[in-house]
Scaffold this motif. Structure first.
Motif, PDB file in Angstrom:
ATOM      1  N   PRO A 149      -4.898  86.762  -4.714  1.00  0.00           N
ATOM      2  CA  PRO A 149      -5.889  87.824  -4.532  1.00  0.00           C
ATOM      3  C   PRO A 149      -7.189  87.594  -5.289  1.00  0.00           C
ATOM      4  O   PRO A 149      -8.054  88.464  -5.266  1.00  0.00           O
ATOM      5  N   GLY A 150      -7.345  86.458  -5.943  1.00  0.00           N
ATOM      6  CA  GLY A 150      -8.538  86.245  -6.781  1.00  0.00           C
ATOM      7  C   GLY A 150      -9.843  86.445  -6.036  1.00  0.00           C
ATOM      8  O   GLY A 150     -10.672  87.274  -6.413  1.00  0.00           O
ATOM      9  N   ASP A 151     -10.030  85.712  -4.947  1.00  0.00           N
ATOM     10  CA  ASP A 151     -11.286  85.835  -4.209  1.00  0.00           C
ATOM     11  C   ASP A 151     -11.238  86.937  -3.151  1.00  0.00           C
ATOM     12  O   ASP A 151     -12.217  87.637  -2.933  1.00  0.00           O
ATOM     13  N   VAL A 152     -10.107  87.017  -2.507  1.00  0.00           N
ATOM     14  CA  VAL A 152      -9.972  88.026  -1.452  1.00  0.00           C
ATOM     15  C   VAL A 152      -8.636  88.749  -1.607  1.00  0.00           C
ATOM     16  O   VAL A 152      -7.592  88.112  -1.770  1.00  0.00           O
ATOM     17  N   GLY A 153      -8.687  90.061  -1.564  1.00  0.00           N
ATOM     18  CA  GLY A 153      -7.463  90.862  -1.593  1.00  0.00           C
ATOM     19  C   GLY A 153      -7.038  91.192  -0.176  1.00  0.00           C
ATOM     20  O   GLY A 153      -7.866  91.353   0.714  1.00  0.00           O
ATOM     21  N   ILE A 154      -5.727  91.264   0.039  1.00  0.00           N
ATOM     22  CA  ILE A 154      -5.222  91.524   1.395  1.00  0.00           C
ATOM     23  C   ILE A 154      -4.179  92.634   1.360  1.00  0.00           C
ATOM     24  O   ILE A 154      -3.306  92.650   0.486  1.00  0.00           O
TER      25      ILE A 154
END
Lengths: 344, 344
Positions: free
Chosen positions: A274-279
DNA sequence: AAAATTTTTTCAAACGTTTGCATACATTAT
DNA sequence: ATAATGTATGCAAACGTTTGAAAAAATTTT
């Protein structure tokens, strides 16, 4: 080659030189039958493999003990969970479920409904197909209503129809998912939306939208892209999202499949989840706990929906003429996993 | 409250002061009916929503146009694909599929079969439940055979039963999967096996075993662990494999679910896929192309199986008394993806 | 032995539809 | 006018089972 016409009660009667009534009563343990007669007949029936013709009984009693389950697909975890729930309640009561898959096709749905009525099905659970929804057709439901066959909507419903419904609270589920992303620091949440028009799609979308509103975040149209629920359908949209000048730092998928597709694209770009993009996904399908990273998702109680829908059916069946239709909405539950755990 | 008894042909006859025969003929466009009479009756029938009672017709014609599909589960991609295949062929021919889910339960399977026969189903597609297989029960099939109802086995079959079958070549699929692993340099291939007794499990296991034999690799019992096809059931076994003194450098999972579960455990240990451990699954489920890394798998043609099974049914139906049962075995296809691409 | 009672069996109708055969009516040919 | 044809409808049986009421058979009571 002995033709294999099934043995009937008449055949047995002929064999014992008695009347069919006697045989019928003997087989049903009617008290007014001589013990010996009963025993002999039952033994013989077993021996020749007699099985009573339920079709004739259905005709006589106007009862078929059959229920129709009309769904757009059985390809996802959720639908099978619903069916399992229906089954859990209704099978023990002697009902047979006639599962009909419409493939999101209006004509097929119509045909199935007509067939179910012709076969004197005693109740119908319906999750309308996408085509039906899109076109706003509903004449095919008129005959169901007219015949007063209990009709229970599952999830996807016509808002202007007078029937019982069992639905999941998609709106608040979606809201919670997005709120979760926002509260842990994601700022630009995109939404991979479901097909237009379907209640599930729209409710989840509304939840997304209203949550952004609550946090005073402007809606960016370019962050909302349609999919068709399938994993493949998330690929191109996700790429488009990542190619934006100001790409999102989180994605809320309309279901787990779509979320998983999105994850794949993101990881391929060398970005961290989830560092750059959370889902976040939706459904809590079994696989979602074991993807890498595991998927934060919204649990959708399919089994419970099936059980509640069964209850609605039974209520309607036992209800009086002026029965008031019920509308069950089950809550969802946010399941937080790795895909949204920002290591800040 | 007008009681909603369905309109019958007799009701219409009363209304027109004619006999039921006339109404029947009028509705069926019989030539010997006066044009006006026909028109009037048809119009009225439509108006009052007449729908002919198929139950009575079934009784009269001894035809129900219904087929039973008895499967252990519909939770996986494969089963739904099979059902789709059956549907594709049989729906256009006017058959209704009655899908029965046994949950791997013998009693339920028995009950369903009995019910299907009682309802005069015209054919049965059966994938036997695990319990049935385990216990070796088969009396419940006797009555199906006795009644000469066409019975088609799907995938899981009794080897000593005289029926048509449509199966996938699990053996060679598994063989190819393991051979693939071996030829690109993996040395110690473990197998996450399916439940004992089931044909699919055993055939895939045999393929695994025989392939190792071919390459003169000794079978290590500790590298073969059972699962129940579900993703969760792969977790503990995989951990056990990795904890071995001499852990495997590749895993062949009995299906994609199990393979995905294994991947998760391996990645959690900080091992690389395919660098440290190669993985191959089985099924080619939609998700397998989008996991991270994507999963090498064996394509299992579910849709085709359904279509072939339909063909077998139709052949048997039209066949003469001395019909010879057919045994269709469809080939699989190895789909090579990232999880087994050793970067050497 | 006749009457009353009990036990067991049969009759007949019903469920909704189709269909071969008979019948009624209208039309045409003798 | 009568016979022959054609057209349109009705009758009745059938599919397999159940069930209330009637009938028959067996048993008990007077």
């Amino acid at each position: 080659m002995n033709s294999s016409r099934p043995v009937t009660i008449k055949d047995i009667a002929r064999r014992f030189r008695c009347s069919p009534s006697t045989v019928s009563r003997a087989l049903n343990d009617h008290p007014a039958i001589n013990e010996d007669t009963r025993k002999n007949i039952q033994e013989y029936a077993k021996e020749v493999g007699y099985q009573r013709n339920e079709v004739s009984l259905s005709l006589l009693n106007k009862k078929t003990a059959t229920l129709g389950v009309v769904v757009p697909t059985i390809g996802n975890y959720y639908e099978t969970a619903v069916i399992e729930g229906l089954h859990t309640i209704l099978q023990p009561l002697g009902y047979t479920l006639n599962i009909c898959v419409t493939n999101e096709n209006y004509l097929l749905e119509k045909e199935y409904l007509s067939k179910l009525l012709s076969n004197r099905t005693e109740g119908i659970f319906l999750s309308v197909s996408q085509e039906t929804y899109d076109a706003g057709y509903y004449e095919h439901l008129e005959s169901v209503i007219q015949r007063k066959t209990p009709l229970i909507f599952i999830d996807r419903e016509y808002e202007d129809f007078e029937t019982s419904r069992a639905t999941v609270d998609d709106y608040h589920g979606a809201f919670a998912a997005v709120e979760h992303l926002l509260t842990i620091g994601y700022k630009n949440v995109a939404h991979l939306k479901g097909p237009n028009g379907l209640t599930v799609s729209e409710q989840r979308f509304k939840g997304y939208r209203d949550c952004l509103k609550k946090y005073d975040i402007p809606i960016r149209e370019e962050l909302i892209i349609n999919t068709n629920f399938k994993v493949e359908s998330a690929i191109v949209p996700t790429k488009r999202l990542l190619d934006l000048d100001s790409p999102p730092d989180a994605i809320f998928g309309v279901n787990d499949q779509v979320a998983i597709g999105a994850m794949r694209v993101i990881l391929d770009r060398g970005l961290k989840i989830p560092g750059d993009v959370g889902i976040v996904g939706f459904d809590n399908s079994p696989i979602s706990a074991y993807t890498y990273p595991s998927l934060t998702t919204v649990h959708r109680p399919g089994r419970k929906i099936g059980m509640e829908a069964s209850r609605l059916f039974l209520n309607q069946l036992n209800g009086s003429g002026d029965f008031v239709h019920e509308n069950i909405v089950l809550p969802t539950e946010l399941i937080i996993r790795e895909s949204s755990l920002r290591i800040s």
